[in-house]
Design a protein around this motif. Sequence first.
Motif, PDB file in Angstrom:
ATOM      1  N   GLY A 179       0.564  -1.134   0.155  1.00 16.18           N
ATOM      2  CA  GLY A 179      -0.001   0.155   0.098  1.00 16.18           C
ATOM      3  C   GLY A 179       0.839   0.998   0.206  1.00 16.18           C
ATOM      4  O   GLY A 179       0.629   2.322   0.375  1.00 16.18           O
ATOM      5  N   ILE A 180       2.036   1.213  -0.495  1.00 10.30           N
ATOM      6  CA  ILE A 180       3.040   2.528  -1.095  1.00 10.30           C
ATOM      7  C   ILE A 180       2.656   3.123  -1.856  1.00 10.30           C
ATOM      8  O   ILE A 180       2.250   2.813  -3.042  1.00 10.30           O
ATOM      9  N   THR A 181       2.078   4.931  -1.277  1.00 12.05           N
ATOM     10  CA  THR A 181       1.586   5.417  -2.387  1.00 12.05           C
ATOM     11  C   THR A 181       3.140   6.488  -3.277  1.00 12.05           C
ATOM     12  O   THR A 181       4.100   6.561  -2.207  1.00 12.05           O
ATOM     13  N   ILE A 212      -5.747   3.414  -7.870  1.00 10.58           N
ATOM     14  CA  ILE A 212      -4.885   4.779  -8.062  1.00 10.58           C
ATOM     15  C   ILE A 212      -5.899   5.322  -7.651  1.00 10.58           C
ATOM     16  O   ILE A 212      -7.586   5.266  -6.688  1.00 10.58           O
ATOM     17  N   ASN A 213      -5.465   6.641  -6.926  1.00  8.69           N
ATOM     18  CA  ASN A 213      -6.061   8.296  -6.079  1.00  8.69           C
ATOM     19  C   ASN A 213      -6.745   9.340  -6.763  1.00  8.69           C
ATOM     20  O   ASN A 213      -5.612   9.868  -7.034  1.00  8.69           O
ATOM     21  N   THR A 214      -7.306   8.657  -7.411  1.00  6.12           N
ATOM     22  CA  THR A 214      -8.350   9.931  -8.303  1.00  6.12           C
ATOM     23  C   THR A 214      -8.136  11.840  -7.969  1.00  6.12           C
ATOM     24  O   THR A 214      -8.180  12.220  -8.788  1.00  6.12           O
ATOM     25  N   GLY A 215      -8.470  11.498  -6.294  1.00  6.93           N
ATOM     26  CA  GLY A 215      -8.982  12.828  -5.958  1.00  6.93           C
ATOM     27  C   GLY A 215      -7.695  13.282  -5.562  1.00  6.93           C
ATOM     28  O   GLY A 215      -8.298  14.190  -5.450  1.00  6.93           O
ATOM     29  N   ALA A 216      -6.314  12.710  -5.265  1.00  5.06           N
ATOM     30  CA  ALA A 216      -5.453  13.805  -5.194  1.00  5.06           C
ATOM     31  C   ALA A 216      -5.066  14.673  -6.258  1.00  5.06           C
ATOM     32  O   ALA A 216      -5.996  14.205  -7.123  1.00  5.06           O
ATOM     33  N   SER A 217      -3.755  15.571  -6.224  1.00  2.00           N
ATOM     34  CA  SER A 217      -3.836  16.650  -7.233  1.00  2.00           C
ATOM     35  C   SER A 217      -2.737  16.475  -6.652  1.00  2.00           C
ATOM     36  O   SER A 217      -1.786  17.451  -6.404  1.00  2.00           O
ATOM     37  N   PRO A 218      -1.590  15.781  -7.548  1.00  2.00           N
ATOM     38  CA  PRO A 218      -1.889  14.942  -9.112  1.00  2.00           C
ATOM     39  C   PRO A 218      -2.226  13.949  -8.859  1.00  2.00           C
ATOM     40  O   PRO A 218      -2.213  13.605  -7.218  1.00  2.00           O
ATOM     41  N   ASP A 219      -3.121  12.669  -9.383  1.00  2.00           N
ATOM     42  CA  ASP A 219      -3.134  11.591  -8.893  1.00  2.00           C
ATOM     43  C   ASP A 219      -2.425  11.041  -9.060  1.00  2.00           C
ATOM     44  O   ASP A 219      -1.615  10.998  -8.731  1.00  2.00           O
ATOM     45  N   THR A 220      -2.680   9.903  -7.713  1.00  2.00           N
ATOM     46  CA  THR A 220      -0.897   9.544  -6.964  1.00  2.00           C
ATOM     47  C   THR A 220      -1.280   7.481  -7.557  1.00  2.00           C
ATOM     48  O   THR A 220      -2.877   7.444  -7.532  1.00  2.00           O
ATOM     49  N   VAL A 221      -0.694   6.701  -6.741  1.00  2.00           N
ATOM     50  CA  VAL A 221      -0.796   5.072  -6.734  1.00  2.00           C
ATOM     51  C   VAL A 221       0.213   4.570  -5.487  1.00  2.00           C
ATOM     52  O   VAL A 221       0.159   4.963  -5.480  1.00  2.00           O
TER      53      VAL A 221
END
Length: 409
Positions: A179-181, A212-221
């Motif tokens: 679960g490493i971003t 994928i984390n689409t709510g972040a800016s920028p998107d992260t995984v």
Amino acid sequence: MPRTQKIFTSFTTGEISPRLTSRIDFAKYINGCETLENYTILPQGGVTRRPGLRFVEEVKDSSKAVRVETFQFSVTDAYVLEIGEKYIRFYKDQARLSSGGSPVEVTTPYLEADLFDLHFAQSADIMYIAHKDYAPRKLSRTSDTAWVFSTITFDPGPSFVDNTDLGEQVTIAAITGTGITVTPDSTEALFLAADVGRNLVSGAGRGTIISINTGASPDTVDMDIIADFPGTTLLVNEWELTDSPQAQLTASAALPVGNNTTLTLNANGWRSADVGKFVKVNNGLLKITAFTSVTVVRAEIITLLDSTTAAAAGTWTLEVESWTATRGFPAAIGFFEQRLLYARTDTQPQTIWGSVTDDFENFAAGTADDDALDFTLTGQNPIRWLSPKSTLSVGTFGGEIIISSTNDA
């Protein structure tokens, strides 16, 4: 004590090693010689003086190395090629060929240092030429004075699944763990939904993207790390994504060849850099010609698809050209069982490619017996040369291996 003389009737062993001079028990000893120079051994056992040489013409530039090769179109049409720096000249019937008072000559890109790394394979009046630093070429003959040297336009060339370099710096929260971003340095969207399931690699480090984390800016995984990364900052060109986009793909048409079709993903996965790449799906081959959106591209049908049935993730591939200036060009060449074979590039040093049967400039892979093929030697050194006979001999930097076909259905 009287001196005896022994009559030798055969020299078929040729010269023997000095280490065998006392091996009178060796079966071939009796037919061997310590020195046999300037003679040709006859199959009947005797020898004859080797033929002399004839001076025909001085080469174009005697200060530079020149390579001599044969070009045999038929029993009655055979030529000698004078291959020098950036040119080829032609000889026939013990004379240099001329047209309008000037030597017949074609221009090539090969430098003097390249000449002895050239490899050749000929079929009828076309000679194919390979060198690891140059796109494959061919030399074509239509008459004694009409020769054309050209770069081959393959229709299509071979392709393979390569890693994707997104050209951005990223930061990972830790070098090991689950679960490493992974966070891009750019504010632009870098990762896409279809990247979930692909591996992110950097050196020996490897991790599987799980979300994928689409709510972040920028998107992260987020990824589960399989092998520890060397650090938390991965610079531009220091990391890549493996495999193809992990999404379902649907083609709007399966035929005819040359027709344009739409390729649609059920998740964001296409990138503008995919234009020019190949897609293998439903036993067909397509080339992407236009980027419409992250879910839609246009593609030309190269070989027919079996159907337009949606292909699940993992059952289709996004591929790149095998032979380019950045990935390298094939260094070895030969004909085997009506296929033109190439082998070894800088990126794929142990791979052999075979054309469609009797269609030497078509490397469209498929499932039919006569489709193009490619295979990679396992646990072998880089390939150096190909020697096709009844079987295919492959020379590597570590030894020779034999490859043969099978009649199994």
